[in-house]
Write an enzyme that holds these catalytic residues in place. Structure first.
Site, PDB file in Angstrom:
ATOM      1  N   GLU A  83       0.852  -1.200   0.000  1.00 57.64           N
ATOM      2  CA  GLU A  83       0.000   0.000   0.000  1.00 57.64           C
ATOM      3  C   GLU A  83       0.883   1.243   0.000  1.00 57.64           C
ATOM      4  OE1 GLU A  83      -2.799   2.505   3.081  1.00 57.64           O
ATOM      5  OE2 GLU A  83      -2.757   0.336   3.333  1.00 57.64           O
ATOM      6  N   ARG A 104       0.246  10.408   0.403  1.00 60.29           N
ATOM      7  CA  ARG A 104       0.586  11.502   1.321  1.00 60.29           C
ATOM      8  C   ARG A 104       1.745  12.354   0.829  1.00 60.29           C
ATOM      9  NH1 ARG A 104       0.277   8.400   7.182  1.00 60.29           N
ATOM     10  NH2 ARG A 104      -1.455   7.043   6.620  1.00 60.29           N
ATOM     11  N   LYS A 114     -10.943  -1.905   6.753  1.00 57.21           N
ATOM     12  CA  LYS A 114      -9.728  -1.511   7.458  1.00 57.21           C
ATOM     13  C   LYS A 114     -10.171  -0.968   8.825  1.00 57.21           C
ATOM     14  CE  LYS A 114      -6.429   2.324   7.063  1.00 57.21           C
ATOM     15  NZ  LYS A 114      -5.322   2.818   6.252  1.00 57.21           N
TER      16      LYS A 114
END
Length: 212
Positions: A45, A49, A133
């Site tokens: 993943e 950001r 998640k």
């Protein structure tokens, strides 16, 4: 929804730990992903950001044999579409919005949506999501909290992420409603900065062994 759930589970079941990466420089993406894959961690993943994130997804998806590139910290439909266009094979969000769910519904690429409360889990179940998640895991109540959800919200599987390390990963992985955990500890900033790919492969191998 079933086939997308199956597609997502096939990715998450590849390994006990999904590396959660913040890639500052796109040139690090390929050697970093290769180091993780060499240690057994194929699903990766890459969080949205940093300005380098989309390019990192594109390079990992296009150049790293065995890697399954995913994009994390997806907050809106524009993020979702850009990540899919870059080659993401799964999408991860810290929470959800109606707009994001709508974008996901129109795509073949599976979404792992974030939830931290019983109400959020119930809302996502209503939308057909069975794999979520749990974020931020440690801060939201940790393994004990997640265990307490397993009976009333039976049939929901989680990938807890947030504050998880080699020390507490087994606490989560031993739960019946946990399919894998997400962790950034397998790719520490200082090892990436130093280009210590062997060191990262070693951390990835240790993480892979948590399945046992």
């Amino acid at each position: 929804m079933g086939s997308k759930t199956d597609k997502l589970l096939a990715v998450l079941k590849l390994q006990p730990v999904v590396p959660v990466l913040i890639v500052e420089d796109a040139k690090d993406a390929v050697p970093l992903a290769r180091a993780l894959v060499a240690g057994g961690l194929k699903a990766i993943e890459i969080t949205m950001r940093t300005p380098a994130a989309l390019e990192a997804v594109k390079r990992v998806a296009g150049e790293v044999d065995g890697a399954v590139a995913g994009a994390g910290t997806i907050l809106n439909p524009a993020h979702f579409e850009a990540a899919v266009a870059a080659g993401s094979q799964f999408i991860v969000s810290p929470g959800t919005t109606p707009a994001l769910l709508s974008a996901a519904a129109g795509s073949d690429i599976p979404l792992l949506p974030g939830a931290a409360t019983a109400s959020e889990v119930m809302t996502l179940r209503q939308e057909g999501y069975e794999v979520l998640k749990f974020f931020p895991a440690e801060q939201a109540g940790g393994a004990a909290y997640l265990k307490s959800l397993s009976s009333p919200l039976a049939g929901t599987l989680f990938c807890p992420t947030g504050g998880i390390s080699l020390k507490n990963a087994r606490d989560y992985l031993s739960l019946p409603n946990v399919v894998c955990v997400g962790g950034s500890w397998v790719a520490p900033k200082e090892l990436v900065a130093a280009g210590d790919w062997a060191g990262i492969t070693k951390l990835a191998s240790e993480a892979f062994e948590l399945r046992a």
